[in-house]
Design a protein around this motif. Structure first.
Motif, PDB file in Angstrom:
ATOM      1  N   UNK A 163     136.306 -12.439 -19.585  1.00 42.32           N
ATOM      2  CA  UNK A 163     136.144 -13.649 -18.781  1.00 42.32           C
ATOM      3  C   UNK A 163     136.914 -13.538 -17.476  1.00 42.32           C
ATOM      4  N   UNK A 164     138.155 -13.098 -17.564  1.00 44.45           N
ATOM      5  CA  UNK A 164     138.992 -12.971 -16.371  1.00 44.45           C
ATOM      6  C   UNK A 164     138.356 -11.981 -15.404  1.00 44.45           C
ATOM      7  N   UNK A 165     137.833 -10.901 -15.970  1.00 42.58           N
ATOM      8  CA  UNK A 165     137.215  -9.876 -15.136  1.00 42.58           C
ATOM      9  C   UNK A 165     136.029 -10.456 -14.357  1.00 42.58           C
ATOM     10  N   UNK A 166     135.185 -11.206 -15.049  1.00 40.41           N
ATOM     11  CA  UNK A 166     134.019 -11.777 -14.374  1.00 40.41           C
ATOM     12  C   UNK A 166     134.441 -12.730 -13.256  1.00 40.41           C
ATOM     13  N   UNK A 167     135.434 -13.571 -13.551  1.00 40.98           N
ATOM     14  CA  UNK A 167     135.880 -14.530 -12.540  1.00 40.98           C
ATOM     15  C   UNK A 167     136.514 -13.813 -11.355  1.00 40.98           C
ATOM     16  N   UNK A 168     137.307 -12.781 -11.653  1.00 39.09           N
ATOM     17  CA  UNK A 168     137.990 -12.084 -10.563  1.00 39.09           C
ATOM     18  C   UNK A 168     137.032 -11.295  -9.686  1.00 39.09           C
ATOM     19  N   UNK A 169     136.063 -10.644 -10.317  1.00 33.74           N
ATOM     20  CA  UNK A 169     135.108  -9.859  -9.527  1.00 33.74           C
ATOM     21  C   UNK A 169     134.376 -10.767  -8.547  1.00 33.74           C
ATOM     22  N   UNK A 170     133.971 -11.946  -9.019  1.00 31.47           N
ATOM     23  CA  UNK A 170     133.240 -12.834  -8.118  1.00 31.47           C
ATOM     24  C   UNK A 170     134.182 -13.520  -7.114  1.00 31.47           C
ATOM     25  N   UNK A 171     135.281 -14.107  -7.613  1.00 31.10           N
ATOM     26  CA  UNK A 171     136.149 -14.901  -6.728  1.00 31.10           C
ATOM     27  C   UNK A 171     136.865 -14.059  -5.675  1.00 31.10           C
ATOM     28  N   UNK A 172     137.290 -12.864  -6.073  1.00 28.81           N
ATOM     29  CA  UNK A 172     138.139 -12.110  -5.149  1.00 28.81           C
ATOM     30  C   UNK A 172     137.454 -10.895  -4.532  1.00 28.81           C
ATOM     31  N   UNK A 173     136.260 -10.557  -4.994  1.00 26.06           N
ATOM     32  CA  UNK A 173     135.560  -9.425  -4.371  1.00 26.06           C
ATOM     33  C   UNK A 173     134.189  -9.845  -3.834  1.00 26.06           C
ATOM     34  N   UNK A 174     133.300 -10.260  -4.741  1.00 22.28           N
ATOM     35  CA  UNK A 174     131.922 -10.488  -4.302  1.00 22.28           C
ATOM     36  C   UNK A 174     131.770 -11.665  -3.331  1.00 22.28           C
ATOM     37  N   UNK A 210     141.912  -9.339   5.316  1.00 24.02           N
ATOM     38  CA  UNK A 210     143.327  -9.315   4.909  1.00 24.02           C
ATOM     39  C   UNK A 210     143.460  -9.756   3.452  1.00 24.02           C
ATOM     40  N   UNK A 211     142.752 -10.816   3.086  1.00 26.15           N
ATOM     41  CA  UNK A 211     142.805 -11.306   1.700  1.00 26.15           C
ATOM     42  C   UNK A 211     142.405 -10.201   0.747  1.00 26.15           C
ATOM     43  N   UNK A 212     141.324  -9.521   1.103  1.00 26.61           N
ATOM     44  CA  UNK A 212     140.812  -8.515   0.188  1.00 26.61           C
ATOM     45  C   UNK A 212     141.747  -7.317   0.094  1.00 26.61           C
ATOM     46  N   UNK A 213     142.301  -6.934   1.218  1.00 29.11           N
ATOM     47  CA  UNK A 213     143.231  -5.801   1.200  1.00 29.11           C
ATOM     48  C   UNK A 213     144.452  -6.150   0.357  1.00 29.11           C
ATOM     49  N   UNK A 214     144.934  -7.379   0.530  1.00 26.62           N
ATOM     50  CA  UNK A 214     146.111  -7.780  -0.250  1.00 26.62           C
ATOM     51  C   UNK A 214     145.796  -7.847  -1.728  1.00 26.62           C
ATOM     52  N   UNK A 215     144.573  -8.268  -2.026  1.00 23.96           N
ATOM     53  CA  UNK A 215     144.151  -8.323  -3.431  1.00 23.96           C
ATOM     54  C   UNK A 215     144.157  -6.909  -4.018  1.00 23.96           C
ATOM     55  N   UNK A 216     143.608  -5.971  -3.253  1.00 23.03           N
ATOM     56  CA  UNK A 216     143.578  -4.594  -3.743  1.00 23.03           C
ATOM     57  C   UNK A 216     144.977  -3.999  -3.842  1.00 23.03           C
ATOM     58  N   UNK A 217     145.833  -4.436  -2.949  1.00 21.39           N
ATOM     59  CA  UNK A 217     147.194  -3.921  -2.995  1.00 21.39           C
ATOM     60  C   UNK A 217     147.979  -4.567  -4.134  1.00 21.39           C
ATOM     61  N   UNK A 218     147.326  -5.481  -4.832  1.00 20.74           N
ATOM     62  CA  UNK A 218     147.949  -6.091  -6.005  1.00 20.74           C
ATOM     63  C   UNK A 218     148.966  -7.148  -5.667  1.00 20.74           C
TER      64      UNK A 218
END
Ligand code: PFF
Length: 454
Positions: free
Chosen positions: A378-389, A442-450
């Motif tokens: 569930x977390x994976x699905x939410x994160x993929x959409x909210x923070x990537x797609x 910037x948001x996405x880069x920071x997300x990837x940088x954890x």
């Protein structure tokens, strides 16, 4: 214009539907918790600023692409530049994933409506009640199917006959319920502490993380980046003012988010409940709050009905985005498309639902972070959409309209070659070319940088 496609019967019908898409679980179930985390009023100021710079600008990029082409999200890009068709595909795919878990949560909300109608008996405790429901392998799936069937039914009834009609009924009712709950919450003994928290502007709490949370929340809450606003705008007539519509929709959505904060936070403070967001808050903490209120069962019931309406008008827009694409591109009826989409989505929805604890596959289905157990799938699905797609979708819409199709062409469509006024066109053009894409990147880069803690 394509004669076989539906159309809104009026501009106000379009506004109700698009605001209905935006106003959803995100406003009521997520926003107040984030306000709590982000220092009260300060978070609201930042959120407001993001919505009315970046959010509103991206909303307008979606509206202009949809209205220009009068096509579904994929064909719209194909029409303007076939190389960018992938943005439409990404949107439809995101809508598919979001819808599959949105319907699961919609099902939970329906279950709580039934619980409150039956007298709200949480005798074993709120947490135990919720956990025994979500870990049951069958019941949540029945509610998921019910919620999905309701969504599909409205979508198959067409644009003006189904979606517009439903929104014209549900949205005003939602506003009435919100005001009733607002009065209830503000008049609880001890509410003033929560109210003063909302007027505390503790900007020291605004870390980069909180900024990013606000941006992610704004995109999700406004329903942008997935092509839903684009699809809805494709049923809109050429004489309507897109810039004004974008403003009205963003204002309504933000108004409801703020209203929800003013409903939930005073009640939270008055009852001494910890303020979080998501499922544990909506289905464990809130019933506790209602129990402590005079006439709490009645107001609790109203609240979950309100949440059902908010979720339904959003899920309808997600389903429409997919149905429009499948029915038009694969040349099948809307009904057939809705049935095919619902049944394939059900598969993903069931996996999400089972990952909430019904399957005893700890280790595969669960992950522990900061001492808290999360259901992995569930977390994976939410994160993929909210923070990537979704952010990627928003980014592509901006880059496409700003640089590829070109803001000059877009402005011609918005103003209908100068016949409709658009005073902020220079600022808009600058925002979609530079500010919005840079901020999202910037948001996405920071997300990837954890750097983002969930
Ligand atoms: N905006 C909705 C909410 O706040 O709950 C969720 C949503 C609906 C996101 C439709 C995206 C979308 F296309």
């Amino acid at each position: 214009m394509n004669k076989t496609r539906g159309q809104w019967s009026s501009n106000i019908g379009f506004i109700f539907a698009t605001a209905g898409s935006a106003i959803g679980l995100g406003n009521i179930w997520k926003f107040p918790g984030k306000v709590g985390m982000g220092g009260g009023g300060a978070f609201m100021v930042i959120y407001f600023a993001i919505v009315f710079t970046v959010g509103i600008s991206i909303m307008l990029t979606e509206l202009v692409v949809g209205r220009k082409t009068q096509k579904n999200a994929v064909e719209a890009f194909n029409d303007l530049n076939p190389k960018w068709k992938f943005t439409g595909i990404l949107g439809v795919l995101s809508a598919f994933i979001v819808l599959s878990y949105y319907c699961v949560i919609g099902g939970y909300v329906l279950k709580y409506v039934v619980t409150y109608i039956a007298g709200a008996n949480f005798s074993g405790g709120y947490e135990q009640y919720f956990n025994s429901f979500v870990t049951n392998p069958i019941t949540p799936i029945i509610y998921l199917i019910l919620f999905m069937a309701l969504t599909s039914f409205i979508v198959t009834c067409g644009i003006s006959g189904g979606i517009e009609k439903a929104n014209k009924l549900l949205m005003p009712t939602l506003f009435i319920l919100l005001f009733i709950l607002l009065i209830r919450s503000l008049t609880i003994k001890g509410a003033s502490e929560g109210i003063s928290f909302l007027f505390t502007f503790d900007f020291g709490k605004i870390t980069p993380n909180i900024l990013l949370t606000a941006l992610g929340q704004a995109l999700f809450s406004l329903s942008i980046g997935l092509g839903t606003a684009c699809t809805y705008a494709s049923y809109l007539g050429k004489k309507e003012n897109l810039a004004k519509n974008a403003g009205v929709i963003c204002t309504l959505d933000t108004f409801v988010a703020f209203l929800s904060a003013f409903i939930i936070i005073p009640a939270v403070f008055a009852t001494g409940t910890p303020l979080t967001s998501g499922n544990s808050f909506a289905f464990i903490a809130l019933p506790g709050i209602f129990d402590k209120m005079p006439a709490g069962t009645f107001f609790g019931g109203l609240f979950y009905i309100l949440l059902t309406f908010a979720a339904l008008t959003s899920s309808i827009s997600l389903m429409e985005t997919i149905v429009a694409y499948v029915s038009e591109n694969m040349k099948m009826s809307r009904k057939k498309a809705a049935v095919i989409i619902s049944s394939s989505m059900l598969f993903l929805g069931i996996l999400y639902s089972l990952s909430q604890g019904a399957l005893p596959l700890h280790g595969i289905w669960y992950t522990v972070r900061d001492g808290i157990t999360f259901p992995t799938f569930g977390v994976m699905m939410e994160h993929i959409t909210d923070y990537i797609m979704i952010p990627l979708g928003g980014l592509f819409f901006c880059v496409f309209v700003g640089w590829i199709w070109g803001s000059k062409n877009a402005i011609d469509e918005i103003t209908q070659n100068g016949t409709i006024k658009f005073r902020l066109q220079k600022i808009w053009s600058f925002t979609i070319k530079y500010i919005a894409p840079i901020l999202i990147a910037i948001v996405m880069i920071m997300e990837f940088a954890g750097n983002i803690k969930f």
